[in-house]
Design a protein around this motif. Structure first.
Motif, short mmCIF file in Angstrom:
data_model
loop_
_atom_site.label_atom_id
_atom_site.label_comp_id
_atom_site.label_asym_id
_atom_site.label_seq_id
_atom_site.Cartn_x
_atom_site.Cartn_y
_atom_site.Cartn_z
N TYR B 53 -47.24 -27.40 -8.26
CA TYR B 53 -46.27 -26.59 -9.00
C TYR B 53 -46.80 -25.17 -9.18
O TYR B 53 -46.09 -24.19 -8.92
N PHE B 54 -48.06 -25.09 -9.57
CA PHE B 54 -48.67 -23.77 -9.76
C PHE B 54 -48.61 -22.96 -8.47
O PHE B 54 -48.22 -21.79 -8.47
N PHE B 55 -48.98 -23.59 -7.36
CA PHE B 55 -48.99 -22.84 -6.10
C PHE B 55 -47.59 -22.40 -5.71
O PHE B 55 -47.37 -21.26 -5.30
N LEU B 56 -46.63 -23.30 -5.88
CA LEU B 56 -45.28 -22.95 -5.44
C LEU B 56 -44.68 -21.88 -6.33
O LEU B 56 -43.95 -21.02 -5.87
N ARG B 57 -45.02 -21.93 -7.61
CA ARG B 57 -44.40 -20.98 -8.51
C ARG B 57 -45.14 -19.64 -8.55
O ARG B 57 -44.53 -18.58 -8.54
N ARG B 137 -34.50 -31.36 -0.90
CA ARG B 137 -34.70 -30.59 0.32
C ARG B 137 -34.44 -29.10 0.13
O ARG B 137 -34.62 -28.32 1.04
N ASP B 138 -33.94 -28.74 -1.06
CA ASP B 138 -33.55 -27.34 -1.24
C ASP B 138 -34.71 -26.50 -1.75
O ASP B 138 -35.00 -26.42 -2.94
N GLY B 139 -35.39 -25.89 -0.81
CA GLY B 139 -36.44 -24.95 -1.16
C GLY B 139 -37.61 -25.62 -1.85
O GLY B 139 -37.64 -26.83 -2.08
N ALA B 140 -38.60 -24.79 -2.16
CA ALA B 140 -39.79 -25.33 -2.83
C ALA B 140 -39.44 -25.80 -4.23
O ALA B 140 -39.99 -26.77 -4.73
N PHE B 141 -38.48 -25.10 -4.87
CA PHE B 141 -38.15 -25.49 -6.23
C PHE B 141 -37.59 -26.90 -6.28
O PHE B 141 -38.00 -27.73 -7.09
N GLY C 314 -42.57 -23.21 0.66
CA GLY C 314 -43.72 -24.07 0.38
C GLY C 314 -45.03 -23.32 0.55
O GLY C 314 -45.05 -22.19 1.03
N ASP C 315 -46.12 -23.97 0.15
CA ASP C 315 -47.42 -23.31 0.22
C ASP C 315 -48.36 -24.13 1.10
O ASP C 315 -48.77 -25.22 0.74
N VAL C 316 -48.69 -23.56 2.26
CA VAL C 316 -49.49 -24.29 3.23
C VAL C 316 -50.89 -24.58 2.69
O VAL C 316 -51.41 -25.69 2.80
#
Ligand code: HEA
Ligand code: HEA
Ligand code: CUA
Ligand code: CU
Lengths: 286, 209, 646
Positions: B53-57, B137-141, C314-316
């Motif tokens: 979550y931290f990385f994506l946000r 499937r909709d985006g990282a969120f 996404g984050d690789v």
């Protein structure tokens, strides 16, 4: 526990200072021999970039320190085996020595000092090899990797190529990006390596550290080696890295105005162009 | 979940065929310690998803907007749902007190209500999924939203399973007032408190912050 | 026939596997039908028809085997019948194929099963070495080669090193602390039986279209998220292996905290117990992270989430952070129990107490704490945050300090000792000191960022891996096998064959893995089926030595199998050791003890007249010194040094 546990600075019952000094001397000699042999072996291969020179110095210092550590361990172990081996049929027990605070402090402190030294030295070297060139001559190249091929774009020259051509003695700023999976850029002779991460060029890729610097110091033709597993073609994902004089480079750049056609692309696939960079051997004829 | 067999097995009928009683070298009961350690590892599993979550946000998010444009979360309904789950922590505590004091009715009612509150929570959650309007499937969120809330949902489900067992046994007349006789209420209870606390953390990070 | 299918056991387990698989398949079909999707899979759907049965079939197997019978009865409120101990002890080889809750049986099940996985993993390595003997591709094509090292490493790590230590400790740890069994015997059995299931999943990937998983044991995204079906088997297998090791770790922790014999305070625990305490803390804290990482990969693959898809936000690199947050601690999960074994063996065969016992225990805890703060040293060249590199380098280098404390304390133990190096276990312990120090030093070099920039992802790393994992973990595993073989089987192995095994292994290991340092630094990348001709000669040398290494393991297998069957009786305490497992008979009685022993001193009081670690029966408890009565199960003791000779 009644016996005097601590005679000399050491807890060993029958170890006199002279035995200790003898052991230390042997360890010292062993360190010297190992270090001399090891430092003189050309471990890292040709050193053709200024960054790699710093790395080699660091390696040599580390080799000496490591030989020291290794020799101490070996001398202690071999001495103990030779000296304290039980005679056949001897069923008795060793001395009930539970420890020795002074000794324990020593062998906590010395490795601490060594590793802190190694850490500080490494940090200095790291800063050196990532510093900007003194002469301010920097060339930008965009490196793009894709299963299993390389592409090099020269924004200043407006050139695109499947070979990396660079003028000797100029610092390169390589901007790395991948189109599918992670690849890694490495020229063994330059000693510099960094992954190419997909998404580095996207707006969300700001946090990816995608620039690596290197200053080639020797002319010649080398291989760009992909060192991150990227699929079945990973082993052969190579491109030529050509280091040449500034004049040759300019001439080459002037010659490369068009995007190469399909057949010219270094594919890394056995049989494809660019695979031939494997020394003298053609990969197609296995 | 050993207690039942230990209680029966140590009837000394098997004295020379069974194992000797282990020495208990700690005041803490085995199953309680076991569930606490299990909760530590569960918390670390959530930790993996919170790291993501931290990385994506914060790391790979191109804009400062979070949730990204186009994603809307029903904070209010989820807030009500949070209240429902939190109240179930009180009912399970009530059940445990009942078990301790020998008040079987309180224990049974507490367990049943906890189960119902938990099931309601899960039902509302699934209902929310159906009406959210975006998928995993909709985006990282979408991915991390369903990842975190789904992981938590799975834990509610497991908690409900454990509570079902406690309910069945309670209604069939098991559990007594001695500490080792109502571990079957206490241990799922500890787990249920963990599920609740975890939800508060998930709710605050995903919906509010 | 019907009865065989009704009662717990292998036939019912097979049936459960089938039913579980069909149930999973049906579930997918039903759910897809309900939600209006195409019922049968297309390539793009990530094979839910295989993945879901990949979860339910193993669970069906476990249910069929009887892992859950007791809990089902408990859950449904049925009276749990008093334990008739039919699940204790093994009276014929068939009992090893049953759901058995006896920690000694489980220990043997673990050790034998995981050793089979070692042979399989080793065979894959032999194939790899055969391919690498010459430049060019001869035996396998590059894709298959990628599968070879991926499965080699996954099997070695998840199905051999990690669980084999759990197996050895399962056998000896409860005995050592004077407990009649583990804290949760049924959970213990379940932990074991999850392993063969993980093995089945790993192996099944060879049958998958597109071949076995081939993204390395590290399975970096997005290579793994886009890989063919085989990768999903890796994702699933790791879940089962991980669940197994978490469950075992919980079990060890609870056992150690709550079931120590009277008098066994923390500072009287043998170092093996300390080591497993530390390891279990690492497992509980770290293993969930790999579960998380593989869940996310599986979801990216199966339902199209975007955790690691850069194009969709996404984050690789986050995959690597989460993965290494487990997998770095994992390398200490694979080393600390070995430290414990070596401590036992060195103390016993040097006939001397461990030098600096308390600092040894503290160093273990120090490694546990540091282990959580170094994960990014695997990512120095990954393009992660540049600022994180130097802090991670410092913590990485600091790990050399507690490790060094252990090495020097073992060496200190050897001084003023009565060293017996006749037994193979001691040879392996001393060999371990040599090879592990080399591996540790190459680790320190890797930890220094500028050096790592050059040698990362080359054979230098492969050399480091094998020096620490083979020269470290595997040596200590052999050390433990030889040390406790007499205890487990009641028989003695052939020391001469043992010595041959040791020397061949040492020579083979040094010859195989030393040259890898050099070719790595010279420029040979890892994970390649083909390489530049300049490395040809060294690779041939490596391959030849690796075959010597392989043959050496066959000698070991022969020695163990034959000695188990025909070896001379070993006696209760052939090594004249002090810890409790040697004070009971060999093999120990079904319930370990008639009475819980009382602990009256430290675990290694060699050379202290009259000192004892534990008293087995209350009857003779009054006298702390003096010879022990010859009760079965308490063959030797006392400082005088009588008792069974070797
Ligand atoms: C049992 C397993 C094990 C163990 C114990 C270790 C121990 C260590 N490892 Fe290793 N490592 C692996 C297994 C292990 N490793 C694996 C499997 C990989 C590859 C993963 C992959 O990519 O596939 C890897 C990779 C790896 C890397 C990444 C390389 C790369 O990919 O670029 C690094 C970098 O820092 C590293 C460092 C270390 C260090 C500093 C130690 C230290 O703990 C070592 C400490 C020990 C000593 C130092 C020796 C004894 C000490 C003394 C005698 C005291 C005095 C010493 C000094 C002062 C130096 N390891
Ligand atoms: C505990 C872990 C462990 C162990 C014990 C081993 C043991 C061995 N490993 Fe492994 N290895 C890893 C962990 C381990 N490895 C890891 C983590 C990697 C990284 C993978 C990755 O990049 O993802 C790796 C990668 C790796 C590579 C690099 C692949 C590459 O990057 O391209 C190589 C190459 O030589 C190799 C070789 C060997 C050999 C020869 C052995 C030998 O020691 C094996 C000896 C054992 C036997 C041989 C079995 C017994 C004998 C028989 C079954 C009879 C048959 C005998 C004959 C035919 C002679 N390993
Ligand atoms: Cu590209 Cu490997
Ligand atoms: Cu590491």
């Amino acid at each position: 526990m009644r016996r005097a546990v601590n005679r000399m600075p050491l807890p060993m019952k029958d170890m006199s200072l002279s035995t200790f000094l003898k052991g230390a001397a042997i360890a010292g000699l062993m360190t010297l021999v190992i270090s001399l042999v090891m430092v003189n072996i050309d471990w890292l291969g040709p050193v053709y970039s200024s960054e790699k020179e710093d790395i080699v110095t660091l390696l040599n210092v580390m080799i000496v320190l490591s030989s020291l550590v290794f020799s101490i361990v070996m001398v202690m172990m071999v001495y103990a085996i030779w000296k304290y081996r039980a005679k056949p049929g001897d069923e008795s027990d060793g001395e009930p020595i539970h420890g020795n605070t002074r000794l324990e402090i020593i062998w906590t402190a010395i490795p601490t000092v060594i590793v802190i030294f190694a850490g500080v030295y490494s940090t200095i070297v790291l800063n050196d090899i990532e510093a900007k060139a003194d002469n301010g001559k920097i060339m930008e190249v965009d490196v793009t990797a894709q299963q299993f091929a390389w592409r090099f774009d020269y924004p200043e020259q407006g050139v695109t190529s499947t070979e990396l051509h660079v003028p000797v003695g100029t610092q390169l700023d390589l901007h790395l990006n991948a189109l599918d999976v992670i690849h890694s850029f490495w020229v063994p002779e330059w000693g510099i390596k960094r992954d190419l991460v997909p998404g580095a060029d996207l707006p969300g890729g700001d946090d990816i550290d995608d620039t690596v610097t290197v200053t080639p110091t020797e002319e010649g033709v080398f291989s760009v080696v992909c060192t991150e597993l990227c699929g079945w073609g990973h082993a052969t994902m190579r491109a030529a890295a050509v280091v040449e004089s500034q004049d040759d480079f300019d001439a080459w750049a002037a010659d490369q105005t068009k995007i190469p056609d399909e057949e010219d692309v270094s594919s890394g696939v056995p049989g494809g162009k660019g695979a031939g960079v494997f020394d003298d051997r053609d990969l197609t004829d296995d | 979940m050993e207690s039942a067999s230990i209680a029966v097995g140590s009837a000394h009928a098997h004295e020379h065929h069974g194992p000797p009683e282990a020495h208990s070298s700690s005041k803490i009961d085995r199953q309680t310690l076991g569930i606490l350690l299990f909760i530590v590892s569960e918390a670390m599993l959530f930790g993996a998803f919170f790291a993501s979550y931290f990385f994506l946000r914060e790391v790979s998010n191109p804009t400062d907007v979070w949730p990204p444009d186009g994603f809307e979360l029903p904070k209010a309904i989820a807030g009500v749902n949070t209240a429902i789950l939190i109240s179930s922590s009180f009912t399970i505590h009530w059940a445990l007190e009942g078990a301790r004091k020998g008040n079987r009715e309180a224990m049974k009612m507490g367990l049943a209500m906890t189960w119902l509150l938990g099931a309601t929570f899960l039902f509302i959650q699934i209902n929310e999924y159906v009406h959210l309007g975006f998928s995993a499937r909709d985006g990282a969120f979408g991915s991390i939203f369903y990842g975190l809330t789904g992981l938590h949902g799975a834990h509610v489900f497991v908690g409900l399973l454990l509570l079902s067992f406690a309910n069945i046994r309670a209604w069939r007349g098991h559990f007594g007032t001695k500490a080792e006789d109502h571990l079957g209420v206490e241990v799922p209870g500890i787990y249920w408190h963990f599920v609740d606390v975890m939800w508060i953390i998930v709710y605050v990070t995903v919906y509010i912050l | 026939m019907v009865a065989a299918l009704k009662n717990p056991g292998m036939p019912r387990a097979g049936l459960g596997f089938l039913i579980g698989g069909l149930f999973g398949f049906g579930l997918v079909v039903a759910l897809r039908a309900v939600s209006g999707l195409e019922i049968f899979q297309t390539e793009a759907t990530g094979y839910p028809h295989v993945i879901v049965p990949g979860i339910t079939a193993p669970i069906g197997f476990l249910i069929g085997l009887g892992c859950f019978d007791y809990w089902f009865r408990w859950a449904s409120g049925a009276p749990t019948i008093p334990d008739d101990h039919s699940q204790h002890g093994a009276y014929s080889w068939k009992d090893y194929f049953k759901f058995n809750t006896d920690h000694k049986v489980i220990g043997i099940q673990y050790v034998v099963t995981t050793f089979c996985f070692f042979m399989i993993g080793g065979l894959l390595a032999m194939l790899m070495r055969a391919e690498l003997a010459q430049p060019g591709t001869q035996i396998v094509d590059p894709g298959v080669f990628n599968s070879l090292f991926s499965t080699h490493a996954a099997i070695m790590i998840f199905l051999f090193i990690v669980p084999v230590f759990a197996g050895l400790a399962n056998y000896v740890l409860p005995l050592m602390i004077g407990a009649p069994d583990m804290a949760f015997p049924r959970l213990n059995a379940l932990s074991f039986w999850m392993l063969p299931m993980a093995g089945v999943l790993f192996m099944a990937s060879f049958l998958a279209p597109g071949g076995a998983f081939d993204a390395g044991w590290t399975g970096y995204a997005p290579l793994s998220t886009g890989a063919p079906l085989g990768q999903s088997f890796f994702n699933l297998g790791v879940q089962f292996a991980g669940a197994s090791s978490v469950a075992t770790a919980l079990n060890f922790l609870v056992t150690i905290v709550t079931m120590r014999a009277p008098g066994m305070n923390f500072w009287r625990m043998p170092l093996l117990v300390w080591a497993n305490l530390s390891t279990s803390l690492l497992v509980v804290g770290a293993t969930p992270f790999i579960a998380g990482a593989q869940f996310m990969v599986l979801m990216d693959r199966a339902i199209g989430t975007n955790f690691f898809q850069a194009a969709a936000g996404g984050d690789v690199i986050s995959y690597q952070h989460i993965f290494w947050f487990y997998s770095h601690p994992a390398v200490y999960i694979m080393m600390l129990p070995g430290f414990g074994i070596v401590s036992e063996v060195i103390s016993t065969h040097a006939r001397k107490t461990i030098f600096g016992y308390r600092l040894m225990a503290i160093a273990l805890l120090g490694i546990v704490i540091l282990a959580f703060a170094v994960w990014a040293h695997h990512m120095f060249v990954s393009g992660m945050f540049a600022w994180l590199r130097v802090p991670m380098m410092i913590t990485t280098l600091l790990i050399a300090v507690p490790t060094g404390i252990k090495i020097f304390s073992w060496l200190g133990t050897l001084f003023d000792s009565k060293l017996h190096i006749e037994s193979t276990s001691m040879l392996f312990a001393l060999g371990f000191l040599v090879t592990f120090v080399i591996g540790g030093i190459s680790g320190v070099m890797l930890g220094m960022i500028p050096l790592d920039i050059h040698v990362s992802d080359t054979y230098f790393v492969v050399a480091h891996i094998h020096f620490v994992l083979f020269g470290g973990s595997v040596f200590t595993i052999f050390c433990g096998f030889y040390h406790w073989f007499p205890k487990m089987t009641g028989r003695m192995y052939d020391e001469r064959l043992g010595r041959i095994h040791f020397w061949m292994t040492l020579v083979g290991m040094l010859g195989t893995f030393i040259p890898m340092h050099w070719i790595g630094m010279e420029g040979m990348p890892r994970r390649v089926a083909d390489y530049a001709a300049q490395f040809g000669n060294w690779n041939l040398v490596i391959t030849i030595f690796s075959f010597i290494l392989g043959v050496a393991q066959l000698i070991f297998v022969y020695n163990m199998v034959v000695s188990w069957r025909f070896g001379p009786k070993a006696g209760d305490n052939p090594w004249r050791a002090k810890t409790i497992e040697w004070l009971v008979s060999s093999p120990p009685p079904v319930f370990n003890f008639d009475e819980i022993p009382r602990v009256v001193g430290g675990p290694y009081e060699f050379g202290v007249p009259g000192a004892r670690h534990a008293i087995m029966h209350d009857g003779d408890g009054a006298t702390v010194s003096g010879p022990e009565p010859a009760v079965a199960g308490a063959a030797s003791g006392g400082g005088g040094g009588e008792g069974g000779g070797s």
